[in-house]
Design an enzyme around this catalytic site. Sequence first.
Site, PDB file in Angstrom:
ATOM      1  N   VAL A  11       0.818  -5.111   3.477  1.00 59.14           N
ATOM      2  CA  VAL A  11      -0.345  -5.751   4.063  1.00 59.14           C
ATOM      3  C   VAL A  11      -0.443  -7.133   3.446  1.00 59.14           C
ATOM      4  CG1 VAL A  11      -2.836  -5.622   4.301  1.00 59.14           C
ATOM      5  CG2 VAL A  11      -1.502  -3.525   4.304  1.00 59.14           C
ATOM      6  N   GLY A  67       0.824  -1.204   0.000  1.00 57.43           N
ATOM      7  CA  GLY A  67       0.000   0.000   0.000  1.00 57.43           C
ATOM      8  C   GLY A  67       0.851   1.245   0.000  1.00 57.43           C
ATOM      9  N   ALA A  68       0.228   2.345   0.373  1.00 55.35           N
ATOM     10  CA  ALA A  68       0.926   3.618   0.357  1.00 55.35           C
ATOM     11  C   ALA A  68       2.039   3.625   1.393  1.00 55.35           C
ATOM     12  CB  ALA A  68      -0.054   4.745   0.618  1.00 55.35           C
ATOM     13  N   GLU A  69       1.796   3.020   2.533  1.00 55.02           N
ATOM     14  CA  GLU A  69       2.847   3.113   3.535  1.00 55.02           C
ATOM     15  C   GLU A  69       3.120   1.811   4.273  1.00 55.02           C
ATOM     16  OE1 GLU A  69       2.191   5.402   6.959  1.00 55.02           O
ATOM     17  OE2 GLU A  69       0.103   4.841   7.178  1.00 55.02           O
ATOM     18  N   ALA A  70       2.438   0.768   3.904  1.00 57.60           N
ATOM     19  CA  ALA A  70       2.622  -0.467   4.653  1.00 57.60           C
ATOM     20  C   ALA A  70       2.580  -1.662   3.724  1.00 57.60           C
ATOM     21  CB  ALA A  70       1.522  -0.597   5.701  1.00 57.60           C
ATOM     22  N   LYS A 110      -0.358  -6.059   9.019  1.00 55.41           N
ATOM     23  CA  LYS A 110      -0.015  -4.781   8.390  1.00 55.41           C
ATOM     24  C   LYS A 110       1.250  -4.257   9.047  1.00 55.41           C
ATOM     25  CE  LYS A 110      -1.676  -0.120   7.497  1.00 55.41           C
ATOM     26  NZ  LYS A 110      -2.836   0.725   7.235  1.00 55.41           N
ATOM     27  N   ASP A 166      -7.915   9.590   5.559  1.00 60.36           N
ATOM     28  CA  ASP A 166      -7.522   9.108   4.231  1.00 60.36           C
ATOM     29  C   ASP A 166      -8.606   8.222   3.608  1.00 60.36           C
ATOM     30  OD1 ASP A 166      -5.880   8.727   2.007  1.00 60.36           O
ATOM     31  OD2 ASP A 166      -4.806   7.046   2.909  1.00 60.36           O
TER      32      ASP A 166
END
Lengths: 327, 200
Positions: free
Chosen positions: B10, B5-8, B23, B116
């Site tokens: 998963v 994802g955008a920052e993790a 996550k 978000d």
Amino acid sequence: MSTTILGIESTAHTAGVGIITSEGTILSNQRSVYIPEEGEGIHPREAANHHSEELPKLFKKALDEANLSSKDISLVSYARGPGLGPCLRTGATAARAFAYSNDIPLLGVNHCVAHLEIGLLEGAKDPVLLYLSGANTQVIAYAAGRYRVFGETIDIGIGNGLDKFAREAGMGFPGGPKLEKIAEGDELIDLPYSVKGMDLAFSGLMTAAKQKLESGYSLGQLAYSVQETAFAMSCEVSERALAHTGKTELVLGGGVACNSRLREMAMTMASERGVKCFVPEKALCVDNGVMVAWLGHQMMNADYQITEEDNVVNQRYRTDMVEVTWR
Amino acid sequence: MKFRGAEAIVETVEWNGQIVVSKVRNKRGYRHPSLEKRLVVERLRSESRIMERLLSRGISVPALYSVNISDNSLLMEFIDGSTLEKALREKDFRNHLVKTAELLTMIHSCNVVHGDPTTSNFLVTDKIYVIDFGLSSISEDDEDRASDLRVFLESLDSHHSEINGRDIFLSAYTKWAKSKPVLEALKVLELRGRYNLMRG
Ligand SMILES: Nc1ncnc2c1ncn2[C@@H]1O[C@H](COP(=O)(O)OP(=O)(O)O)[C@@H](O)[C@H]1O
Ligand SMILES: [Mg+2]
């Protein structure tokens, strides 16, 4: 057949005239930047006066450097917005005068889209653009016929924020590069980090930095921390846009994209994500006439039909108002 | 499932004999280490705190199984559905939009703002789940709520410009008794943002 296109930029501080061929060879990129009085922000009218004095000289210098006469130009393209009214009108007037007196077609284009399109000249095909300039801070990408703004500042532009902090710290314009020079150390002072989805905000960060300066923190360390924080925010929103759109290319644009630390961070982010990063040379990141010429060429090359509206300046000419017919 | 994802990162993992979602916020090399640490811990804490708050109010959020600060990880229930982003491409999209708006009003009435709420952060099964609270906060500020609406509408507009979801979504949101000041704040936000590119 190869043609040559002349582009005029005058949306904010910079007056620029650029010449590019239809193959993308840059023949000249002339610029002159209005510098406001010590300790002050931009005065639109003064900037416009500066541009109207400089543009004729820039036309001449550009044609001389390209070794061309005005008759060799097949299209005059100018940035009709977004920007400061008086500056835009000055550029439009100069463009009109040059085009009409030489009987060349005239096309007004979108300044932000020009920043993006010049990145395509670097080889990107379908990128996310991280566009960081004085007034504009946006993450832009193509979707369904338009360049869409996926994220942007909800208060001030990053460049104006940096300039403002620099001014308050007693440094002249433009403040961004001055902060870059004096940034020192590797210890971070905690400052507000403000990301909301793909949007960001800088005003709280700059205010906090000013307060820390007043309370005795070192300017060098603060400059470093402001850069680290503001650029990390910018990289994070680009990363979010990349994840969200599934695109695999990143292009940097805008004056702040000249900053070496920002470039370094963006390249690290891109390589960690497995995304290609395109960084146009500095003279093409800042406001310039070449990108304006190149966008005009792209549009005309796709048989764009110029309408009357294309030659009206528009201070609030949003990126997503442009229907992208040329790709 | 493995999703970057955008920052993790998963992914589904096995945990106590069942399939769950892990996550993990992976490190960002571009970020200053102390900023990195601050953000990761802040977001992990806030994400788990907020999931728990919403769960306790009966809102459809994946059940939270474990939170581990030392490796920046969360374990939660696996929701076997598709993202709203995909689901909106089906013909049932109106219904999805209405349900998503209702879900957002429920979140807002718990004094949570999501931060978000893009179409990738809702999962559709027979009901709609909300996920990804990394940017969420506790707030009853109408401007913060409006900012949630704007993020959602922007992601609709940029990803689903073929459907005119805005009106469907907003009219469902308006059913909430406290929606009026939020919609007013949204107007102001939209005027100030996208529509006002040049400010001195
Ligand atoms: N509990 C879950 N069950 C099923 N899929 C999930 C779950 N949580 C996340 N996902 C999937 O992983 C993606 C990324 O997760 P998210 O929490 O949104 O991380 P990021 O912060 O990286 O966006 C989601 O868009 C969704 O497709
Ligand atoms: Mg997500």
